[in-house]
Design a protein around this motif. Structure first.
Motif, PDB file in Angstrom:
ATOM      1  N   ALA A   1       4.046 -12.615  26.040  1.00  0.00           N
ATOM      2  CA  ALA A   1       2.705 -12.434  25.464  1.00  0.00           C
ATOM      3  C   ALA A   1       2.865 -11.877  24.050  1.00  0.00           C
ATOM      4  CB  ALA A   1       1.881 -11.487  26.333  1.00  0.00           C
ATOM      5  N   PRO A   2       3.274 -12.728  23.094  1.00  0.00           N
ATOM      6  CA  PRO A   2       3.551 -12.231  21.741  1.00  0.00           C
ATOM      7  C   PRO A   2       2.290 -11.895  20.965  1.00  0.00           C
ATOM      8  CG  PRO A   2       3.778 -14.606  21.801  1.00  0.00           C
ATOM      9  CD  PRO A   2       3.528 -14.174  23.214  1.00  0.00           C
ATOM     10  N   LEU A   3       2.399 -10.898  20.079  1.00  0.00           N
ATOM     11  CA  LEU A   3       1.300 -10.528  19.186  1.00  0.00           C
ATOM     12  C   LEU A   3       1.461 -11.314  17.885  1.00  0.00           C
ATOM     13  CD1 LEU A   3       0.923  -6.651  19.539  1.00  0.00           C
ATOM     14  CD2 LEU A   3      -0.754  -8.392  20.137  1.00  0.00           C
ATOM     15  N   LEU A   4       0.932 -12.526  17.877  1.00  0.00           N
ATOM     16  CA  LEU A   4       1.076 -13.408  16.726  1.00  0.00           C
ATOM     17  C   LEU A   4      -0.252 -13.541  15.986  1.00  0.00           C
ATOM     18  CD1 LEU A   4       3.253 -16.215  18.335  1.00  0.00           C
ATOM     19  CD2 LEU A   4       4.004 -14.450  16.735  1.00  0.00           C
ATOM     20  N   LEU A   5      -0.184 -13.377  14.666  1.00  0.00           N
ATOM     21  CA  LEU A   5      -1.375 -13.530  13.837  1.00  0.00           C
ATOM     22  C   LEU A   5      -1.681 -15.000  13.614  1.00  0.00           C
ATOM     23  CD1 LEU A   5      -0.619 -10.704  11.296  1.00  0.00           C
ATOM     24  CD2 LEU A   5      -2.627 -10.806  12.762  1.00  0.00           C
ATOM     25  N   PRO A   6      -2.955 -15.350  13.415  1.00  0.00           N
ATOM     26  CA  PRO A   6      -3.323 -16.765  13.250  1.00  0.00           C
ATOM     27  C   PRO A   6      -2.785 -17.394  11.976  1.00  0.00           C
ATOM     28  CG  PRO A   6      -5.208 -15.339  12.818  1.00  0.00           C
ATOM     29  CD  PRO A   6      -4.135 -14.475  13.387  1.00  0.00           C
ATOM     30  N   ASP A   7      -2.594 -16.595  10.914  1.00  0.00           N
ATOM     31  CA  ASP A   7      -2.079 -17.136   9.663  1.00  0.00           C
ATOM     32  C   ASP A   7      -1.409 -16.023   8.870  1.00  0.00           C
ATOM     33  OD1 ASP A   7      -4.100 -15.891   7.719  1.00  0.00           O
ATOM     34  OD2 ASP A   7      -5.413 -16.964   9.109  1.00  0.00           O
ATOM     35  N   ALA A   8      -0.617 -16.446   7.858  1.00  0.00           N
ATOM     36  CA  ALA A   8       0.126 -15.478   7.054  1.00  0.00           C
ATOM     37  C   ALA A   8      -0.796 -14.566   6.261  1.00  0.00           C
ATOM     38  CB  ALA A   8       1.082 -16.215   6.118  1.00  0.00           C
ATOM     39  N   GLY A   9      -1.981 -15.042   5.931  1.00  0.00           N
ATOM     40  CA  GLY A   9      -2.906 -14.244   5.144  1.00  0.00           C
ATOM     41  C   GLY A   9      -3.388 -13.001   5.852  1.00  0.00           C
ATOM     42  N   ALA A  10      -3.288 -12.975   7.205  1.00  0.00           N
ATOM     43  CA  ALA A  10      -3.746 -11.817   7.971  1.00  0.00           C
ATOM     44  C   ALA A  10      -2.704 -10.711   8.041  1.00  0.00           C
ATOM     45  CB  ALA A  10      -4.124 -12.261   9.390  1.00  0.00           C
ATOM     46  N   ARG A  11      -1.482 -10.986   7.573  1.00  0.00           N
ATOM     47  CA  ARG A  11      -0.412  -9.996   7.692  1.00  0.00           C
ATOM     48  C   ARG A  11      -0.685  -8.738   6.863  1.00  0.00           C
ATOM     49  NH1 ARG A  11       5.657 -12.570   7.863  1.00  0.00           N
ATOM     50  NH2 ARG A  11       5.419 -13.830   9.752  1.00  0.00           N
ATOM     51  N   LEU A  12      -1.235  -8.926   5.677  1.00  0.00           N
ATOM     52  CA  LEU A  12      -1.451  -7.785   4.793  1.00  0.00           C
ATOM     53  C   LEU A  12      -2.391  -6.772   5.433  1.00  0.00           C
ATOM     54  CD1 LEU A  12      -1.034  -6.403   2.061  1.00  0.00           C
ATOM     55  CD2 LEU A  12      -2.893  -7.799   1.143  1.00  0.00           C
ATOM     56  N   GLU A  13      -3.504  -7.230   5.965  1.00  0.00           N
ATOM     57  CA  GLU A  13      -4.473  -6.317   6.580  1.00  0.00           C
ATOM     58  C   GLU A  13      -3.908  -5.653   7.823  1.00  0.00           C
ATOM     59  OE1 GLU A  13      -7.173  -5.345   5.078  1.00  0.00           O
ATOM     60  OE2 GLU A  13      -6.531  -6.682   3.462  1.00  0.00           O
ATOM     61  N   LEU A  14      -3.120  -6.410   8.610  1.00  0.00           N
ATOM     62  CA  LEU A  14      -2.512  -5.811   9.798  1.00  0.00           C
ATOM     63  C   LEU A  14      -1.525  -4.717   9.401  1.00  0.00           C
ATOM     64  CD1 LEU A  14      -1.896  -5.649  12.826  1.00  0.00           C
ATOM     65  CD2 LEU A  14      -0.206  -7.485  12.496  1.00  0.00           C
ATOM     66  N   ALA A  15      -0.701  -4.983   8.391  1.00  0.00           N
ATOM     67  CA  ALA A  15       0.279  -3.987   7.955  1.00  0.00           C
ATOM     68  C   ALA A  15      -0.415  -2.707   7.506  1.00  0.00           C
ATOM     69  CB  ALA A  15       1.142  -4.559   6.832  1.00  0.00           C
ATOM     70  N   LYS A  16      -1.507  -2.845   6.756  1.00  0.00           N
ATOM     71  CA  LYS A  16      -2.243  -1.662   6.305  1.00  0.00           C
ATOM     72  C   LYS A  16      -2.832  -0.900   7.489  1.00  0.00           C
ATOM     73  CE  LYS A  16      -3.496  -3.261   1.656  1.00  0.00           C
ATOM     74  NZ  LYS A  16      -4.616  -3.634   0.749  1.00  0.00           N
ATOM     75  N   ALA A  17      -3.347  -1.630   8.482  1.00  0.00           N
ATOM     76  CA  ALA A  17      -3.931  -0.974   9.651  1.00  0.00           C
ATOM     77  C   ALA A  17      -2.863  -0.234  10.458  1.00  0.00           C
ATOM     78  CB  ALA A  17      -4.631  -2.012  10.524  1.00  0.00           C
ATOM     79  N   LEU A  18      -1.675  -0.834  10.595  1.00  0.00           N
ATOM     80  CA  LEU A  18      -0.598  -0.171  11.329  1.00  0.00           C
ATOM     81  C   LEU A  18      -0.103   1.069  10.591  1.00  0.00           C
ATOM     82  CD1 LEU A  18       1.445  -3.263  12.576  1.00  0.00           C
ATOM     83  CD2 LEU A  18       0.018  -1.734  13.957  1.00  0.00           C
ATOM     84  N   CYS A  19      -0.044   0.994   9.269  1.00  0.00           N
ATOM     85  CA  CYS A  19       0.356   2.171   8.490  1.00  0.00           C
ATOM     86  C   CYS A  19      -0.636   3.313   8.684  1.00  0.00           C
ATOM     87  CB  CYS A  19       0.456   1.809   7.000  1.00  0.00           C
ATOM     88  SG  CYS A  19       1.943   0.874   6.576  1.00  0.00           S
ATOM     89  N   ALA A  20      -1.919   2.985   8.717  1.00  0.00           N
ATOM     90  CA  ALA A  20      -2.935   4.012   8.941  1.00  0.00           C
ATOM     91  C   ALA A  20      -2.802   4.605  10.340  1.00  0.00           C
ATOM     92  CB  ALA A  20      -4.319   3.417   8.728  1.00  0.00           C
TER      93      ALA A  20
ATOM     94  N   ARG B   1       0.466   6.598  10.507  1.00  0.00           N
ATOM     95  CA  ARG B   1       0.519   7.598   9.437  1.00  0.00           C
ATOM     96  C   ARG B   1       1.783   7.441   8.578  1.00  0.00           C
ATOM     97  NH1 ARG B   1      -1.933  13.046  12.410  1.00  0.00           N
ATOM     98  NH2 ARG B   1      -3.571  11.947  13.567  1.00  0.00           N
ATOM     99  N   THR B   2       1.963   6.229   8.116  1.00  0.00           N
ATOM    100  CA  THR B   2       3.081   5.942   7.212  1.00  0.00           C
ATOM    101  C   THR B   2       2.519   5.448   5.878  1.00  0.00           C
ATOM    102  OG1 THR B   2       3.279   3.668   8.051  1.00  0.00           O
ATOM    103  CG2 THR B   2       4.649   5.355   9.085  1.00  0.00           C
ATOM    104  N   THR B   3       3.348   5.467   4.866  1.00  0.00           N
ATOM    105  CA  THR B   3       2.933   4.999   3.540  1.00  0.00           C
ATOM    106  C   THR B   3       2.975   3.468   3.497  1.00  0.00           C
ATOM    107  OG1 THR B   3       5.200   5.119   2.709  1.00  0.00           O
ATOM    108  CG2 THR B   3       3.815   7.068   2.433  1.00  0.00           C
ATOM    109  N   PHE B   4       2.304   2.931   2.483  1.00  0.00           N
ATOM    110  CA  PHE B   4       2.305   1.485   2.290  1.00  0.00           C
ATOM    111  C   PHE B   4       2.852   1.209   0.892  1.00  0.00           C
ATOM    112  CE2 PHE B   4       0.577  -2.712   1.413  1.00  0.00           C
ATOM    113  CZ  PHE B   4       0.805  -3.360   2.617  1.00  0.00           C
ATOM    114  N   PRO B   5       4.164   0.989   0.758  1.00  0.00           N
ATOM    115  CA  PRO B   5       4.775   0.817  -0.562  1.00  0.00           C
ATOM    116  C   PRO B   5       4.219  -0.394  -1.307  1.00  0.00           C
ATOM    117  CG  PRO B   5       6.439   1.176   1.133  1.00  0.00           C
ATOM    118  CD  PRO B   5       5.149   0.930   1.839  1.00  0.00           C
ATOM    119  N   HIS B   6       4.209  -0.287  -2.619  1.00  0.00           N
ATOM    120  CA  HIS B   6       3.687  -1.377  -3.453  1.00  0.00           C
ATOM    121  C   HIS B   6       4.474  -2.662  -3.238  1.00  0.00           C
ATOM    122  CE1 HIS B   6       1.923  -3.492  -6.851  1.00  0.00           C
ATOM    123  NE2 HIS B   6       3.150  -3.726  -7.304  1.00  0.00           N
TER     124      HIS B   6
END
Length: 380
Positions: A168-187, A190-195
């Motif tokens: 049961a993999p956690l796969l995003l529908p497209d590459a464009g959704a990766r950025l928002e997911l990464a930011k949500a996981l960092c929040a 409680r990790t930083t989001f490097p430039h």
């Protein structure tokens, strides 16, 4: 690897050596969140050493990293302590990582899944768990552990993260959704989001299906492969080249021969006429070949320099009367690291000549100074 370190300035930090090794082992599809603080409702706050997410395979792992004062003699499942060499008992890290996993699972189900994976059945969420300790070795007795695994070898742990799949993999529908997911996981963690992570995750605004970051990465790999092939051809051509022997006494010149000559392989003929490589070209070929596929990290660049220098030490055509030119090695190698890492001494952590001497000694050679050539070494 995309590394997201803790946002808490007082939090522990992973060893730079470990981070560099992980960057060497992973591509950017693996996201690594270090020294996370996970606060799930109704549960104690969990301090987690590493959370890995493989965006390509949709797999997750919670990993506890432990350092012990002695070698681990016995690693057991939950319910009993671990034993170190000499009989010392220590808290069971499998129990610790199991509690961490419960907190991570609850936190993901509460926010990430509904927002970013709305069609995913939260009850199907699978998270791997592991304990890594350098004090675990081949002589450690590891009892059968029901959930998770124990590792003492970092490449082995990395191979599991990089290659494991999930029913049961956690796969995003497209590459464009990766950025928002990464930011949500960092929040959440409680990790930083490097430039640089945002740069790598942001896709083209043109609305196309091409993941620009992945395509650029693929192009760089193709260029590196071509450079490596070219370097091999240059070295091979130089080794095949030899002076044309003079004609035997009494033989007719070629123009006087009337009989037609058989056709020859033009590629082979061209190679056989290639002039001998210059010292610079041979040095460049070794360095280009060793840097093929290097991912840009300082650790990978250092490893490539080590491989190139070892191959140069083994190239008899670079052992001239004045020895091997360390300054030429530096001149050729500098452009390969300067843009990302600065000078060679900065990458190597010491002056280049000192590093070359140490590498030669590590290879079992006895480097010596060359009178009148302070930047050269003689190793034979």
């Amino acid at each position: 690897m995309l590394h997201f370190p803790s946002a808490n300035s007082a939090a522990h930090r992973p060893s730079p050596r470990d981070v560099a090794r992980l960057e060497d082992l992973f591509d950017d599809d693996v996201w690594a969140f270090s020294n996370c603080r996970v606060d799930a409702p109704g549960r104690p706050v969990a301090e987690v050493d590493w959370i890995f997410y493989n965006a390509r395979h949709g797999t997750l792992m919670v990993s506890e990293w432990k350092g012990f004062p002695q070698r681990v003699a016995l690693a057991t499942d939950t319910g009993t302590p671990w034993l170190l060499e000499g009989g010392m008992a220590v808290s069971n890290p499998i129990e610790q990582v199991s509690r961490q996993l419960d907190a991570v699972r609850a936190a993901l189900r509460g926010g990430i899944l509904p927002q970013h994976f709305p069609a995913f059945d939260a009850l199907q969420l699978r998270i791997m768990q592991s304990v890594y300790s350098p004090q675990v070795d081949r002589n450690t007795t590891i009892e059968r552990i029901r959930w998770g695994k124990v590792y003492g070898d970092l490449p082995e742990l990395a191979a599991v993260i990089a290659n494991s799949t999930s029913p049961a993999p956690l796969l995003l529908p497209d590459a464009g959704a990766r950025l928002e997911l990464a930011k949500a996981l960092c929040a959440l963690f409680r990790t930083t989001f490097p430039h640089e992570a945002e740069t790598k995750l942001r896709v083209s605004p043109n609305g196309g299906d091409t993941d620009v970051v992945l395509r650029i990465s693929a192009i760089h790999r193709q260029i590196a492969a071509l450079h490596g092939e070219l370097a091999d051809l240059i070295v091979a051509a130089g080794m095949r080249s030899s002076p044309t022997p003079p004609p035997a006494v009494g033989t007719a010149p070629l123009a006087a021969v009337k009989n037609p000559q058989p056709k020859v392989n033009t590629a082979h003929a061209a190679a056989s006429q290639t002039p001998a490589l210059t010292e610079y070209q041979r040095m460049q070929a070794h360095l280009t070949r060793s840097f093929q596929g290097v991912n840009g990290s300082a650790a990978a660049a250092t490893k490539a320099l080590e491989e190139a220098w070892r191959s140069i030490l083994g190239d008899p055509l670079l052992h001239g009367e004045s020895g091997i030119s360390v300054s030429l090695f530096g001149n050729v190698g500098m452009p390969l690291v300067k843009e990302r890492h600065g000078s060679l001494p900065k990458v190597l952590g010491m002056p280049l000549r000192k590093w070359c001497v140490l590498q030669a000694e590590a290879a079992g050679l006895q480097p010596k100074d060359v009178p009148g050539k302070p930047s050269n070494l003689r190793v034979r």
